[in-house]
Design a protein around this motif. Structure first.
Motif, PDB file in Angstrom:
ATOM      1  N   LEU A 295      60.807 -29.359 -30.066  1.00  0.00           N
ATOM      2  CA  LEU A 295      62.051 -29.933 -29.585  1.00  0.00           C
ATOM      3  C   LEU A 295      63.113 -28.852 -29.462  1.00  0.00           C
ATOM      4  N   GLY A 296      63.773 -28.812 -28.337  1.00  0.00           N
ATOM      5  CA  GLY A 296      64.842 -27.842 -28.129  1.00  0.00           C
ATOM      6  C   GLY A 296      64.348 -26.420 -28.006  1.00  0.00           C
ATOM      7  N   ALA A 297      63.090 -26.243 -27.592  1.00  0.00           N
ATOM      8  CA  ALA A 297      62.512 -24.901 -27.539  1.00  0.00           C
ATOM      9  C   ALA A 297      62.904 -24.130 -26.291  1.00  0.00           C
ATOM     10  N   ALA A 298      63.173 -24.835 -25.212  1.00  0.00           N
ATOM     11  CA  ALA A 298      63.488 -24.148 -23.959  1.00  0.00           C
ATOM     12  C   ALA A 298      64.898 -23.587 -24.037  1.00  0.00           C
ATOM     13  N   GLY A 299      65.001 -22.317 -23.767  1.00  0.00           N
ATOM     14  CA  GLY A 299      66.306 -21.677 -23.767  1.00  0.00           C
ATOM     15  C   GLY A 299      67.004 -21.890 -22.441  1.00  0.00           C
ATOM     16  N   GLU A 300      68.013 -21.119 -22.215  1.00  0.00           N
ATOM     17  CA  GLU A 300      68.807 -21.237 -20.994  1.00  0.00           C
ATOM     18  C   GLU A 300      67.964 -21.012 -19.747  1.00  0.00           C
ATOM     19  N   ASN A 301      66.974 -20.123 -19.825  1.00  0.00           N
ATOM     20  CA  ASN A 301      66.129 -19.825 -18.671  1.00  0.00           C
ATOM     21  C   ASN A 301      64.943 -20.772 -18.552  1.00  0.00           C
ATOM     22  N   LYS A 302      64.902 -21.817 -19.388  1.00  0.00           N
ATOM     23  CA  LYS A 302      63.847 -22.846 -19.365  1.00  0.00           C
ATOM     24  C   LYS A 302      62.462 -22.299 -19.683  1.00  0.00           C
ATOM     25  N   HIS A 303      62.398 -21.224 -20.420  1.00  0.00           N
ATOM     26  CA  HIS A 303      61.116 -20.670 -20.834  1.00  0.00           C
ATOM     27  C   HIS A 303      60.703 -21.220 -22.182  1.00  0.00           C
ATOM     28  N   CYS A 304      59.408 -21.233 -22.386  1.00  0.00           N
ATOM     29  CA  CYS A 304      58.860 -21.620 -23.669  1.00  0.00           C
ATOM     30  C   CYS A 304      59.142 -20.497 -24.676  1.00  0.00           C
ATOM     31  N   VAL A 305      59.329 -20.865 -25.935  1.00  0.00           N
ATOM     32  CA  VAL A 305      59.569 -19.846 -26.954  1.00  0.00           C
ATOM     33  C   VAL A 305      58.307 -19.036 -27.233  1.00  0.00           C
ATOM     34  N   ILE A 306      57.149 -19.588 -26.899  1.00  0.00           N
ATOM     35  CA  ILE A 306      55.897 -18.843 -27.038  1.00  0.00           C
ATOM     36  C   ILE A 306      55.757 -17.972 -25.798  1.00  0.00           C
ATOM     37  N   ASP A 307      55.730 -16.667 -25.983  1.00  0.00           N
ATOM     38  CA  ASP A 307      55.704 -15.738 -24.858  1.00  0.00           C
ATOM     39  C   ASP A 307      54.267 -15.526 -24.389  1.00  0.00           C
ATOM     40  N   ASP A 308      53.861 -16.342 -23.402  1.00  0.00           N
ATOM     41  CA  ASP A 308      52.526 -16.217 -22.836  1.00  0.00           C
ATOM     42  C   ASP A 308      52.622 -16.326 -21.319  1.00  0.00           C
ATOM     43  N   ASP A 309      51.501 -16.514 -20.645  1.00  0.00           N
ATOM     44  CA  ASP A 309      51.487 -16.546 -19.173  1.00  0.00           C
ATOM     45  C   ASP A 309      52.217 -17.747 -18.578  1.00  0.00           C
ATOM     46  N   GLN A 310      52.440 -18.786 -19.371  1.00  0.00           N
ATOM     47  CA  GLN A 310      53.167 -19.949 -18.863  1.00  0.00           C
ATOM     48  C   GLN A 310      54.553 -19.541 -18.346  1.00  0.00           C
ATOM     49  N   ASN A 311      55.210 -18.643 -19.055  1.00  0.00           N
ATOM     50  CA  ASN A 311      56.540 -18.202 -18.623  1.00  0.00           C
ATOM     51  C   ASN A 311      56.478 -17.465 -17.289  1.00  0.00           C
ATOM     52  N   ARG A 312      55.392 -16.750 -17.034  1.00  0.00           N
ATOM     53  CA  ARG A 312      55.212 -16.078 -15.745  1.00  0.00           C
ATOM     54  C   ARG A 312      55.110 -17.108 -14.612  1.00  0.00           C
ATOM     55  N   ILE A 313      54.432 -18.215 -14.885  1.00  0.00           N
ATOM     56  CA  ILE A 313      54.319 -19.290 -13.898  1.00  0.00           C
ATOM     57  C   ILE A 313      55.691 -19.927 -13.681  1.00  0.00           C
ATOM     58  N   LEU A 314      56.404 -20.197 -14.759  1.00  0.00           N
ATOM     59  CA  LEU A 314      57.727 -20.814 -14.651  1.00  0.00           C
ATOM     60  C   LEU A 314      58.686 -19.959 -13.833  1.00  0.00           C
ATOM     61  N   ASP A 315      58.547 -18.643 -13.912  1.00  0.00           N
ATOM     62  CA  ASP A 315      59.401 -17.739 -13.130  1.00  0.00           C
ATOM     63  C   ASP A 315      59.204 -17.930 -11.627  1.00  0.00           C
ATOM     64  N   LEU A 316      58.008 -18.357 -11.213  1.00  0.00           N
ATOM     65  CA  LEU A 316      57.698 -18.523  -9.802  1.00  0.00           C
ATOM     66  C   LEU A 316      58.246 -19.825  -9.209  1.00  0.00           C
ATOM     67  N   TYR A 317      58.452 -20.834 -10.031  1.00  0.00           N
ATOM     68  CA  TYR A 317      58.858 -22.148  -9.523  1.00  0.00           C
ATOM     69  C   TYR A 317      60.058 -22.108  -8.584  1.00  0.00           C
ATOM     70  N   PRO A 318      61.147 -21.430  -8.927  1.00  0.00           N
ATOM     71  CA  PRO A 318      62.304 -21.444  -8.019  1.00  0.00           C
ATOM     72  C   PRO A 318      62.052 -20.716  -6.685  1.00  0.00           C
ATOM     73  N   GLU A 319      61.023 -19.865  -6.642  1.00  0.00           N
ATOM     74  CA  GLU A 319      60.760 -19.050  -5.462  1.00  0.00           C
ATOM     75  C   GLU A 319      59.857 -19.736  -4.435  1.00  0.00           C
ATOM     76  N   VAL A 320      59.171 -20.820  -4.830  1.00  0.00           N
ATOM     77  CA  VAL A 320      58.198 -21.438  -3.935  1.00  0.00           C
ATOM     78  C   VAL A 320      58.733 -22.750  -3.357  1.00  0.00           C
ATOM     79  N   ASP A 321      58.161 -23.120  -2.208  1.00  0.00           N
ATOM     80  CA  ASP A 321      58.546 -24.359  -1.535  1.00  0.00           C
ATOM     81  C   ASP A 321      57.593 -25.503  -1.853  1.00  0.00           C
ATOM     82  N   LEU A 322      56.357 -25.165  -2.234  1.00  0.00           N
ATOM     83  CA  LEU A 322      55.339 -26.181  -2.494  1.00  0.00           C
ATOM     84  C   LEU A 322      54.437 -25.700  -3.617  1.00  0.00           C
ATOM     85  N   ILE A 323      54.164 -26.591  -4.564  1.00  0.00           N
ATOM     86  CA  ILE A 323      53.239 -26.290  -5.667  1.00  0.00           C
ATOM     87  C   ILE A 323      52.082 -27.281  -5.571  1.00  0.00           C
ATOM     88  N   ILE A 324      50.866 -26.739  -5.543  1.00  0.00           N
ATOM     89  CA  ILE A 324      49.663 -27.574  -5.486  1.00  0.00           C
ATOM     90  C   ILE A 324      48.899 -27.365  -6.779  1.00  0.00           C
TER      91      ILE A 324
END
Length: 80
Positions: free
Chosen positions: A51-80
């Protein structure tokens, strides 16, 4: 820009056969930048509840590849 998140470890999964058919149809209507990320090859930690783990940049507090995926979300028009 299109981001494909593939979760199947099979090289020729039914899901990717359908996804590739969809992408071929999309390509007929113009050129698109398409990125495919194979989730099964990435290191993504299991989190049950944080609970309350996402910081201002909406990243998970666990530093793994998920944060790399989250970084791409604002840059793409469609996610499949």
């Amino acid at each position: 820009k299109i981001l494909v998140l593939n979760g199947s470890p099979k090289k020729k999964s039914d899901t990717m056969v359908l996804t590739n058919a969809f992408l071929r149809g999309i390509k007929k209507n113009g050129s698109h930048e398409i990125s495919v990320m194979n989730i099964f090859e990435m290191k993504i930690s299991l989190v049950v509840v944080v609970l309350g783990a996402a910081g201002e940049n909406k990243h998970c507090v666990i530093d793994d590849d998920q944060n790399r995926i989250l970084d791409l979300y604002p840059e793409v028009d469609l996610i499949i």
